[in-house]
Design a protein around this motif. Structure first.
Motif, PDB file in Angstrom:
ATOM      1  N   ARG A 174      46.989  41.728  45.695  1.00 50.40           N
ATOM      2  CA  ARG A 174      46.810  40.760  44.928  1.00 50.40           C
ATOM      3  C   ARG A 174      45.795  40.506  44.027  1.00 50.40           C
ATOM      4  N   VAL A 175      45.677  40.305  42.848  1.00 47.66           N
ATOM      5  CA  VAL A 175      44.772  40.475  41.676  1.00 47.66           C
ATOM      6  C   VAL A 175      44.029  39.317  41.574  1.00 47.66           C
ATOM      7  N   ILE A 176      42.753  39.035  41.947  1.00 49.45           N
ATOM      8  CA  ILE A 176      42.146  37.800  41.864  1.00 49.45           C
ATOM      9  C   ILE A 176      41.097  38.097  40.550  1.00 49.45           C
ATOM     10  N   VAL A 177      41.234  37.249  39.520  1.00 43.83           N
ATOM     11  CA  VAL A 177      40.235  37.041  38.466  1.00 43.83           C
ATOM     12  C   VAL A 177      39.302  36.090  38.293  1.00 43.83           C
ATOM     13  N   ASP A 178      37.921  36.230  38.380  1.00 40.64           N
ATOM     14  CA  ASP A 178      36.977  35.273  37.923  1.00 40.64           C
ATOM     15  C   ASP A 178      36.990  35.116  36.472  1.00 40.64           C
ATOM     16  N   ASN A 179      37.460  34.002  35.956  1.00 45.81           N
ATOM     17  CA  ASN A 179      37.499  33.915  34.583  1.00 45.81           C
ATOM     18  C   ASN A 179      36.659  33.060  33.917  1.00 45.81           C
ATOM     19  N   VAL A 180      35.207  32.715  34.644  1.00 43.73           N
ATOM     20  CA  VAL A 180      34.159  32.027  34.147  1.00 43.73           C
ATOM     21  C   VAL A 180      33.785  32.295  32.719  1.00 43.73           C
ATOM     22  N   PHE A 181      33.349  33.415  32.450  1.00 39.48           N
ATOM     23  CA  PHE A 181      32.821  33.867  31.286  1.00 39.48           C
ATOM     24  C   PHE A 181      33.665  33.624  29.999  1.00 39.48           C
ATOM     25  N   ALA A 182      34.932  33.941  30.238  1.00 40.81           N
ATOM     26  CA  ALA A 182      35.721  33.907  29.167  1.00 40.81           C
ATOM     27  C   ALA A 182      36.633  32.452  28.886  1.00 40.81           C
ATOM     28  N   THR A 183      36.581  31.669  29.947  1.00 37.23           N
ATOM     29  CA  THR A 183      37.196  30.408  30.215  1.00 37.23           C
ATOM     30  C   THR A 183      38.724  30.460  29.553  1.00 37.23           C
ATOM     31  N   ALA A 184      39.455  29.533  30.063  1.00 33.00           N
ATOM     32  CA  ALA A 184      40.968  29.452  29.866  1.00 33.00           C
ATOM     33  C   ALA A 184      41.275  29.502  28.576  1.00 33.00           C
ATOM     34  N   ILE A 185      40.361  28.979  27.736  1.00 31.34           N
ATOM     35  CA  ILE A 185      40.450  28.817  26.037  1.00 31.34           C
ATOM     36  C   ILE A 185      40.581  30.373  25.679  1.00 31.34           C
ATOM     37  N   TYR A 186      39.963  31.217  25.971  1.00 33.76           N
ATOM     38  CA  TYR A 186      40.114  32.557  25.412  1.00 33.76           C
ATOM     39  C   TYR A 186      40.463  33.597  26.054  1.00 33.76           C
ATOM     40  N   GLN A 187      40.901  33.628  27.456  1.00 34.19           N
ATOM     41  CA  GLN A 187      41.487  34.582  28.164  1.00 34.19           C
ATOM     42  C   GLN A 187      42.605  33.761  29.228  1.00 34.19           C
TER      43      GLN A 187
END
Length: 398
Positions: A186-199
């Protein structure tokens, strides 16, 4: 966990509308701004209703450690923004990371992660999981061959952050997810630096996304918060039972702050990125700066990959000064507008020295391998006038 029907949640594929209207609930008073339900518990009309609620025979709230109307608005608004089936909020970003992993990883499992991680995330991967009999493999996140080798045997979880903290390395989410799924991970991604706006990691093949909502989602230095998003099966069968009994619950007041923060998230992130791009260009022309790292620049080591999986770069700029740690500290101390702080994603511009703050617990050898030098700083660009920021940085450099 209380479910909200999709019509009430405001199903809309336009980001701006989702950020303002998604998951909207109104009480009998028909308030314009979302209400704050600051209660810990709820009452029932009868003993039979209470018994049925605990059995799951009827929907409704039981206890704010499990679910709360204000928290539900935040969870559903984030679910719509991320394109996830389900979500669960937590008290902090690290509570989200810990819950996402500990809710399903068990003794004997294998976990793979890149070496380039935030210090506390690396602590969970390297120190906490092995205590419970979990085998861990760390790789160079930008080297697909290392991922292939590490994922050549059954694996329970892959945890990664991209762009990474603080050197803004980019991991190929789609390629790593494909490799991971072949061996059952199961792949878990911390997306803090990109935000959901960009990634959008879920669209790229990831299974779970985590955020420190303290950062851009609040974005105004007011409160802590976190959230985990994924499939309904993962949230209901693994995450919710774990969180329900271990208690990493988000405060309703903080949830309300985060709901209000979401209303301006896109506006803030876009403006901060505009500023970050101009600052990165200014820094790249200074003889006092050795290197500039920003995912939106063509000179970024993974520029093509960044363009492939991210809509824009980031509100973060990291740069290495052409000098010693003492000279780097002198630069930081000379800044008058930009604040020295280890937080990020704030309306105010914040700068930190990772090797002595956010990554001080990381070994010197690993810091050297990752390029976290004594003269590297991480700048979280805010909403101030960009000319004022450039003037402040320029004066400090001189």
């Amino acid at each position: 966990m209380v479910k909200l029907d999709k019509k009430a949640a405001g199903q809309d594929n336009r980001t701006a509308t989702q950020l303002v209207r998604g998951g909207l609930r109104r009480s009998q008073f028909k308030e314009t701004s979302e209400a704050i339900f600051m209660n810990s518990g709820f009452v029932y009309d009868s003993a039979e209703e209470a018994a049925g609620r605990f059995k799951g025979e009827n929907e409704g709230y039981i206890y704010s450690r499990y679910a709360n109307p204000t928290i539900s608005v935040f969870e559903d608004r984030m679910r719509l923004l991320e394109g996830a089936e389900a979500a669960m909020a937590t008290a902090s970003g690290m509570a989200a990371v810990n819950s996402a992993l500990m809710s399903f990883v068990k003794a004997g499992d294998h976990v793979v992660a890149p070496k380039a991680l935030f210090g506390s995330c690396l602590y969970i991967i390297e120190e906490v999981l092995p205590r419970f009999g979990v085998e861990v493999t760390l790789v160079n996140g930008t080297d697909l061959d290392q991922w292939k080798t590490a994922l050549s045997k059954p694996t329970s979880a892959v945890f990664l952050e991209t762009p990474s903290n603080p050197t803004l390395e980019i991991v190929d989410i789609a390629a790593v997810s494909e490799l991971a799924h072949k061996v059952g991970a199961r792949v878990i991604v911390d997306n803090v630096f990109a935000t959901a706006i960009y990634q959008k990691p879920l669209e790229l093949g990831a299974d779970v996304v985590v955020y420190s909502a303290t950062k851009h989602i609040d974005g105004q230095g007011r409160c802590l918060g976190g959230i985990v998003l994924g499939s309904e099966e993962f949230v209901e069968d693994y995450l919710f039972p774990y969180a329900k009994h271990t208690g990493p619950a988000l405060s309703p007041f903080n949830a309300w702050n985060l709901v209000k923060g979401l209303e301006t998230l896109e506006l803030r992130v876009e403006k901060q990125t505009d500023n970050a791009e101009k600052i990165a260009e200014f820094l790249s022309q200074s003889s006092k700066v050795k290197r500039v790292i920003h995912p939106g620049r063509d000179d970024h080591p993974q520029a093509e990959l960044a363009k492939k999986q991210m809509r824009r770069g980031s509100t973060l700029v990291s740069f290495e000064l052409a000098g010693s740690q003492e000279e780097t500290f002198a630069f930081l101390n000379k800044l008058s507008l930009v604040d020295i702080s280890n937080n990020l994603g704030d309306a105010k511009s914040l700068i930190t020295h990772p090797t002595t703050t956010t990554h001080s617990s990381v070994s010197d050898d690993l810091k050297a391998e990752l390029g976290i030098t004594n003269s590297l700083v991480r700048l979280s660009v805010g909403l101030e006038n960009v000319d004022d920021l450039i003037a402040d940085l320029g004066e400090a450099l001189e």
